[in-house]
Design an enzyme around this catalytic site. Structure first.
Site, PDB file in Angstrom:
ATOM      1  N   ILE A 117       0.763  -1.184  -0.151  1.00 46.00           N
ATOM      2  CA  ILE A 117       0.063  -0.161  -0.005  1.00 46.00           C
ATOM      3  C   ILE A 117       0.916   1.239  -0.069  1.00 46.00           C
ATOM      4  CG2 ILE A 117      -0.277   0.374   2.697  1.00 46.00           C
ATOM      5  CD1 ILE A 117      -3.414   0.838   1.957  1.00 46.00           C
ATOM      6  N   ASN A 154      11.344  -8.427   7.321  1.00 46.23           N
ATOM      7  CA  ASN A 154      11.425  -8.047   8.478  1.00 46.23           C
ATOM      8  C   ASN A 154      10.664  -8.996   9.462  1.00 46.23           C
ATOM      9  OD1 ASN A 154      12.501  -5.646   7.292  1.00 46.23           O
ATOM     10  ND2 ASN A 154      10.332  -4.928   6.909  1.00 46.23           N
ATOM     11  N   GLU A 166       6.192  -4.820  11.045  1.00 39.79           N
ATOM     12  CA  GLU A 166       4.873  -4.096  11.614  1.00 39.79           C
ATOM     13  C   GLU A 166       3.513  -5.084  11.532  1.00 39.79           C
ATOM     14  OE1 GLU A 166       4.656  -0.754   9.063  1.00 39.79           O
ATOM     15  OE2 GLU A 166       6.398   0.351   9.949  1.00 39.79           O
ATOM     16  N   VAL A 167       3.576  -5.991  10.836  1.00 42.89           N
ATOM     17  CA  VAL A 167       2.629  -6.748  10.462  1.00 42.89           C
ATOM     18  C   VAL A 167       2.846  -8.159  10.970  1.00 42.89           C
ATOM     19  CG1 VAL A 167       0.546  -7.670   9.173  1.00 42.89           C
ATOM     20  CG2 VAL A 167       1.667  -5.398   8.922  1.00 42.89           C
ATOM     21  N   HIS A 204       5.481 -12.204   5.720  1.00 46.14           N
ATOM     22  CA  HIS A 204       5.562 -11.602   4.443  1.00 46.14           C
ATOM     23  C   HIS A 204       6.899 -11.463   3.941  1.00 46.14           C
ATOM     24  CE1 HIS A 204       5.065  -8.502   7.416  1.00 46.14           C
ATOM     25  NE2 HIS A 204       5.826  -7.710   6.583  1.00 46.14           N
TER      26      HIS A 204
HETATM   27  P1  5GP Z   1       6.812  -4.882   7.833  1.00 45.62           P
HETATM   28  O1  5GP Z   1       7.288  -3.778   8.341  1.00 45.62           O
HETATM   29  O2  5GP Z   1       5.712  -5.754   8.492  1.00 45.62           O
HETATM   30  O3  5GP Z   1       7.745  -5.987   7.034  1.00 45.62           O
HETATM   31  O4  5GP Z   1       6.034  -4.518   6.462  1.00 45.62           O
HETATM   32  C1  5GP Z   1       4.522  -4.298   6.529  1.00 45.62           C
HETATM   33  C2  5GP Z   1       4.088  -3.652   5.224  1.00 45.62           C
HETATM   34  O5  5GP Z   1       2.877  -3.761   4.913  1.00 45.62           O
HETATM   35  C3  5GP Z   1       4.453  -2.096   4.843  1.00 45.62           C
HETATM   36  O6  5GP Z   1       5.471  -1.982   3.681  1.00 45.62           O
HETATM   37  C4  5GP Z   1       3.059  -1.595   4.654  1.00 45.62           C
HETATM   38  O7  5GP Z   1       3.075  -0.595   3.682  1.00 45.62           O
HETATM   39  C5  5GP Z   1       2.268  -2.831   4.179  1.00 45.62           C
HETATM   40  N1  5GP Z   1       0.904  -2.831   4.427  1.00 45.62           N
HETATM   41  C6  5GP Z   1       0.449  -2.546   5.768  1.00 45.62           C
HETATM   42  N2  5GP Z   1      -1.002  -2.286   5.815  1.00 45.62           N
HETATM   43  C7  5GP Z   1      -1.412  -2.818   4.591  1.00 45.62           C
HETATM   44  C8  5GP Z   1      -2.582  -2.858   3.934  1.00 45.62           C
HETATM   45  O8  5GP Z   1      -3.522  -2.574   4.401  1.00 45.62           O
HETATM   46  N3  5GP Z   1      -2.552  -3.072   2.470  1.00 45.62           N
HETATM   47  C9  5GP Z   1      -1.279  -3.084   1.718  1.00 45.62           C
HETATM   48  N4  5GP Z   1      -1.337  -3.772   0.498  1.00 45.62           N
HETATM   49  N5  5GP Z   1      -0.028  -3.168   2.485  1.00 45.62           N
HETATM   50  C10 5GP Z   1      -0.190  -2.928   3.714  1.00 45.62           C
END
Ligand code: 5GP
Length: 120
Positions: A34, A91, A99-100, A104
């Site tokens: 996103i 990550n 963050e999630v 992924h």
């Molecule tokens: P992390 O920091 O966990 O590795 O990355 C999480 C990623 O998920 C971030 O790059 C963020 O932009 C993406 N992200 C978070 N919420 C959403 C969402 O609702 N939809 C999509 N497509 N990406 C998301």
């Protein structure tokens, strides 16, 4: 840490939140990030409930692991990333900036993606 089935990617998998899907098969869903950090920024997630890359490696079946990496290969080929390369990032945990809390892999490419660790 236990898996939170209300995390945003679990909700995307259940169809509760839309995504810009780029690939899907029995094992994975892939969709555009996103907030893209490169011309191509795709997130690849397993359909199973895995917190992180190490949780996936410890608990996923051989078919899930093979399917996950085969999907990355498929996406890289389909998006024309193989000729000039790309980067995959998983990550992990607090220090890894995750963050999630659903495993992924980020696929970043479509142009030079800079240093491996910004600021290093
Ligand atoms: P992390 O920091 O966990 O590795 O990355 C999480 C990623 O998920 C971030 O790059 C963020 O932009 C993406 N992200 C978070 N919420 C959403 C969402 O609702 N939809 C999509 N497509 N990406 C998301």
């Amino acid at each position: 840490m236990t898996y939170d089935s209300n995390n945003i990617f679990a909700r995307i998998l259940r169809g509760e939140i839309p995504c810009d899907r780029v690939y899907e098969d029995d094992h994975v869903l892939a969709f555009n990030d996103i907030a893209p950090q490169a011309p191509v920024h795709i997130l690849v997630i397993p359909k199973g409930d895995y917190l992180s890359i190490d949780d996936f490696g410890a608990k996923a079946s051989a078919a899930e692991i093979k399917g996950f990496f085969a999907a990355i290969d498929h996406i890289a080929a389909a998006r024309g990333l193989k000729a000039n390369g790309f980067r995959c990032i998983a990550n992990t945990g607090t220090h890894g900036g995750q963050e999630v809390p659903h495993f992924h892999m980020h696929i970043l490419g479509g142009g030079p993606v800079g240093r491996m660790v910004p600021g290093a």
